[in-house]
Design a protein around this motif. Structure first.
Motif, mmCIF file in Angstrom:
data_model
loop_
_atom_site.group_PDB
_atom_site.id
_atom_site.type_symbol
_atom_site.label_atom_id
_atom_site.label_comp_id
_atom_site.label_asym_id
_atom_site.label_seq_id
_atom_site.Cartn_x
_atom_site.Cartn_y
_atom_site.Cartn_z
ATOM 1 N N ARG A 356 0.820 -1.211 0.000
ATOM 2 C CA ARG A 356 0.000 0.000 0.000
ATOM 3 C C ARG A 356 0.853 1.260 0.000
ATOM 4 O O ARG A 356 0.467 2.278 -0.570
ATOM 5 C CB ARG A 356 -0.944 -0.024 1.195
ATOM 6 C CG ARG A 356 -1.992 -1.118 1.085
ATOM 7 C CD ARG A 356 -3.029 -1.040 2.167
ATOM 8 N NE ARG A 356 -4.018 -2.098 2.034
ATOM 9 C CZ ARG A 356 -5.108 -2.209 2.773
ATOM 10 N NH1 ARG A 356 -5.343 -1.316 3.728
ATOM 11 N NH2 ARG A 356 -5.959 -3.198 2.585
ATOM 12 N N ARG A 359 2.205 1.669 -3.636
ATOM 13 C CA ARG A 359 1.145 1.993 -4.601
ATOM 14 C C ARG A 359 0.541 3.370 -4.373
ATOM 15 O O ARG A 359 -0.327 3.801 -5.130
ATOM 16 C CB ARG A 359 0.047 0.936 -4.519
ATOM 17 C CG ARG A 359 0.483 -0.426 -5.065
ATOM 18 C CD ARG A 359 -0.558 -1.486 -4.789
ATOM 19 N NE ARG A 359 -0.108 -2.803 -5.249
ATOM 20 C CZ ARG A 359 -0.719 -3.951 -4.953
ATOM 21 N NH1 ARG A 359 -1.816 -3.932 -4.190
ATOM 22 N NH2 ARG A 359 -0.258 -5.090 -5.402
ATOM 23 N N ASN A 360 1.008 4.044 -3.341
ATOM 24 C CA ASN A 360 0.509 5.384 -3.017
ATOM 25 C C ASN A 360 1.254 6.404 -3.881
ATOM 26 O O ASN A 360 2.477 6.550 -3.775
ATOM 27 C CB ASN A 360 0.735 5.676 -1.527
ATOM 28 C CG ASN A 360 0.083 6.974 -1.087
ATOM 29 O OD1 ASN A 360 -0.185 7.865 -1.883
ATOM 30 N ND2 ASN A 360 -0.168 7.084 0.216
ATOM 31 N N ALA A 361 0.513 7.124 -4.726
ATOM 32 C CA ALA A 361 1.134 8.090 -5.637
ATOM 33 C C ALA A 361 1.840 9.212 -4.894
ATOM 34 O O ALA A 361 2.697 9.893 -5.457
ATOM 35 C CB ALA A 361 0.083 8.663 -6.581
ATOM 36 N N GLU A 362 1.479 9.417 -3.609
ATOM 37 C CA GLU A 362 2.058 10.512 -2.826
ATOM 38 C C GLU A 362 3.200 10.050 -1.922
ATOM 39 O O GLU A 362 3.658 10.802 -1.071
ATOM 40 C CB GLU A 362 0.972 11.165 -1.947
ATOM 41 C CG GLU A 362 -0.320 11.517 -2.657
ATOM 42 C CD GLU A 362 -0.155 12.622 -3.681
ATOM 43 O OE1 GLU A 362 0.924 13.253 -3.724
ATOM 44 O OE2 GLU A 362 -1.088 12.854 -4.454
ATOM 45 N N ARG A 363 3.684 8.827 -2.106
ATOM 46 C CA ARG A 363 4.554 8.231 -1.090
ATOM 47 C C ARG A 363 5.860 8.991 -0.867
ATOM 48 O O ARG A 363 6.459 8.880 0.199
ATOM 49 C CB ARG A 363 4.827 6.773 -1.396
ATOM 50 C CG ARG A 363 5.880 6.511 -2.461
ATOM 51 C CD ARG A 363 6.208 5.019 -2.516
ATOM 52 N NE ARG A 363 7.357 4.740 -3.353
ATOM 53 C CZ ARG A 363 7.293 4.458 -4.645
ATOM 54 N NH1 ARG A 363 6.104 4.411 -5.250
ATOM 55 N NH2 ARG A 363 8.388 4.200 -5.332
ATOM 56 N N SER A 377 -6.824 14.617 2.385
ATOM 57 C CA SER A 377 -6.651 13.559 1.388
ATOM 58 C C SER A 377 -6.353 12.238 2.081
ATOM 59 O O SER A 377 -5.478 12.170 2.944
ATOM 60 C CB SER A 377 -5.501 13.926 0.446
ATOM 61 O OG SER A 377 -5.043 12.804 -0.278
ATOM 62 N N SER A 378 -7.055 11.198 1.673
ATOM 63 C CA SER A 378 -6.813 9.880 2.269
ATOM 64 C C SER A 378 -5.423 9.358 1.914
ATOM 65 O O SER A 378 -4.800 8.630 2.694
ATOM 66 C CB SER A 378 -7.879 8.883 1.811
ATOM 67 O OG SER A 378 -7.873 8.755 0.392
ATOM 68 N N SER A 379 -4.911 9.725 0.738
ATOM 69 C CA SER A 379 -3.559 9.301 0.360
ATOM 70 C C SER A 379 -2.529 9.892 1.307
ATOM 71 O O SER A 379 -1.617 9.200 1.773
ATOM 72 C CB SER A 379 -3.258 9.726 -1.084
ATOM 73 O OG SER A 379 -4.095 9.058 -1.996
ATOM 74 N N LYS A 382 -2.895 8.383 5.078
ATOM 75 C CA LYS A 382 -2.326 7.072 5.394
ATOM 76 C C LYS A 382 -0.817 7.008 5.216
ATOM 77 O O LYS A 382 -0.170 6.054 5.644
ATOM 78 C CB LYS A 382 -2.990 6.001 4.506
ATOM 79 C CG LYS A 382 -4.406 5.653 4.939
ATOM 80 C CD LYS A 382 -4.437 5.109 6.359
ATOM 81 C CE LYS A 382 -5.820 4.718 6.804
ATOM 82 N NZ LYS A 382 -5.844 4.262 8.209
ATOM 83 N N LEU A 383 -0.251 8.029 4.597
ATOM 84 C CA LEU A 383 1.182 8.006 4.310
ATOM 85 C C LEU A 383 2.055 7.882 5.559
ATOM 86 O O LEU A 383 2.972 7.055 5.595
ATOM 87 C CB LEU A 383 1.547 9.253 3.497
ATOM 88 C CG LEU A 383 2.924 9.294 2.855
ATOM 89 C CD1 LEU A 383 3.196 8.048 2.038
ATOM 90 C CD2 LEU A 383 3.032 10.537 1.968
#
Length: 506
Positions: A356, A359-363, A377-379, A382-383
């Motif tokens: 996860r 696969r997170n574009a904001e990682r 933002s949920s992204s 969770k980061l």
């Protein structure tokens, strides 16, 4: 003696003045339509003809909560009110004096909330579920003191509730009158009040009472099954921290949206830490996931220590630690309690953390942008969980290997808990790095800056991990793998020998 008497006479003048607060919360058979009526009586520090009261317009990402407040009424003629949502303020104009008495009603601002609305007041004819900060207005003077978390005293009376309308909160079970003495923000306001058709179960753990308050008929979750999961998780965690916990502790489990069909595929579940407990809310449908429930049970319980007693000085900027290390220990303590096997721990960490994260574009976003976008933002939200969990894994295995398996991150975390229990001490990254250097005999400021603050991917290498565990980096996502028998790996990783002497106290 004369000097002592003089000092005694000055103490009331030197001590910070406190408002006296009394609340009465009234029942109505038509709670959904009328709401919970709350009567407030406050005695202010000096006479005035207007008083500001705080009533939160935003709590835990839920906005416009003043829409849930109606029916402002003075106890006598001469009262007027002005609500200022941007300031979370109720201006009360009243006859000049020190006593302020008025009432208001707290109710739902929609007939049915969505599955994503967790922290709004739930008030129906058969039950209510309201956070302390959304139930009790306090004089704004109390919230504006120089003290970060001021002490306060309040009396709460529950008026007219039928005997079968169960009352419970984070301070008492079934009480119709309560006297609160404690801190405003982390105790009085970080609380939950429920009533109605809740089912209450309890057990004793190390001579402390643990309650499970839940309502609804759950798909997949029987009362007995949930109670045993709570017992298993809390037993392991209190043993790990060597902490018996508060005298009373409550786990709340409440449904948000209940459907018997498959009209919505999936489950929306959220846990929130409370003073002396936590609340878990979830959609209730055929897609209920028992493993997700157990994970969140373990995660939220850990916040009693990480983020609770180990209080962060910089909130969202420290979420990589308070959420990320909590997530890491949610997995590790499930392994410790027997809730996960070693093979299941590897699979869960691969699927729920590494996959996860990658696969997170904001990682690779920097930490300061996580702070700015955490609630938007949920992204981003969770980061810090996953980025921090990977850093915790790396650090734990570094300490294990370099100490010859005599110490681990477990020892460092207990050391950090001891330090943060000292008056005035909070978690800071500087304190964390100082402890890490003592346990590793090496400064990891560079790694912290690069991977936690700047957001670069932390490279896991086989030589970074304990014997018996390896990592496959041939794909886009690193994959943890067993590299030998599971039993000795589990024993080595959990390092369950008698606790080593803390490095910082040597």
């Amino acid at each position: 003696m004369k000097l002592l008497l003089l000092l005694a006479g000055l103490l009331p003048l030197l001590a910070p003045a406190q408002s006296r607060l009394d609340y009465q919360v009234h029942y109505s058979p038509q709670l959904a339509a009328e709401g919970l009526r709350v009567q407030v009586q406050a005695r202010t520090t000096r006479p005035a003809d207007s008083t500001y009261f705080h009533f939160a317009n935003e709590v835990w990402g839920e906005k416009d909560l003043l829409r849930c407040l109606t029916g402002l009424t003075g106890a006598e003629p001469g009262y007027r009110f002005r609500v200022v949502p941007d300031s979370s303020r109720i201006v009360v104009y009243h006859p000049r004096g020190r006593d302020v008495r008025f009432s208001y009603r707290v109710k739902q601002d929609a007939a049915q909330y969505t599955k994503a609305q967790f922290s709004r007041p739930y008030v129906a004819d058969t039950y209510f579920h309201v956070l302390g900060e959304s139930l009790f207005a306090v004089p704004e003077a109390l919230t504006k003191t120089a003290v970060e978390d001021p002490e306060m005293r309040a009396t709460v009376r529950w008026v007219g509730f039928p005997p079968d309308f169960r009352l419970h909160n984070t301070f008492a079970a079934g009480a119709t009158e309560q006297t609160f003495r404690g801190k405003l923000w982390t105790e009085f306001y970080r609380s939950l009040y429920v009533g109605g058709d809740y089912r209450l179960q309890q057990f004793s753990l190390q001579n402390r009472t643990v309650y499970l308050a839940q309502r609804g008929q759950w798909t997949e979750y029987t009362d007995a099954r949930v109670l045993e999961a709570v017992r298993q998780a809390l037993t392991a965690q209190r043993a790990f921290w060597q902490d018996a916990g508060p005298a009373s502790y409550t786990v709340f489990l409440s449904p948000t949206v209940t459907t018997a069909d498959t009209s919505w595929h999936g489950q929306s579940m959220k846990g929130s830490s409370l003073h002396q407990g936590f609340v878990l809310q979830s959609t209730n449908n055929p897609y209920n996931n028992w493993d997700l429930l157990r994970y969140i049970l373990n995660h939220e319980m850990l916040h009693q220590w990480i983020g609770g007693q180990i209080g962060a000085a910089h909130e969202e900027l420290n979420y990589w630690f308070t959420e990320g290390f909590t997530d890491y220990y949610a997995f590790k303590n499930r392994l410790r309690s027997g809730d996960l096997t070693m093979e299941q721990w590897v699979q869960s960490f691969n699927e729920d953390v590494l996959q996860r994260l990658y696969r997170n574009a904001e990682r690779n976003q920097p930490n300061y942008l996580i702070k700015d976008n955490y609630w938007k933002s949920s992204s981003f939200g969770k980061l810090p969980y996953r980025r921090g969990a990977v850093f915790a894994l790396w650090l734990d295995h570094q300490i294990l290997r370099r100490s010859g398996y005599t110490r681990s991150l477990d020892d460092m975390m207990r050391e950090l808990l001891h330090l943060c229990r000292q008056p005035g001490q909070k978690y800071t990254d500087e304190l964390f790095l100082t402890l890490a250097q003592r346990y590793l005999r090496e400064d990891i400021s560079y790694e912290y800056q690069k991977y936690m603050l700047d957001g670069a991917d932390l490279p896991l290498r086989p030589e970074d991990l304990v014997e018996g565990l390896t990592v496959d980096n041939s794909g886009k996502v690193p994959v943890l793998k067993l590299n030998g028998p599971a039993a000795p790996l589990r024993e080595r990783y959990l390092n369950e020998n008698p606790a080593a002497r803390p490095m910082a106290r040597q």
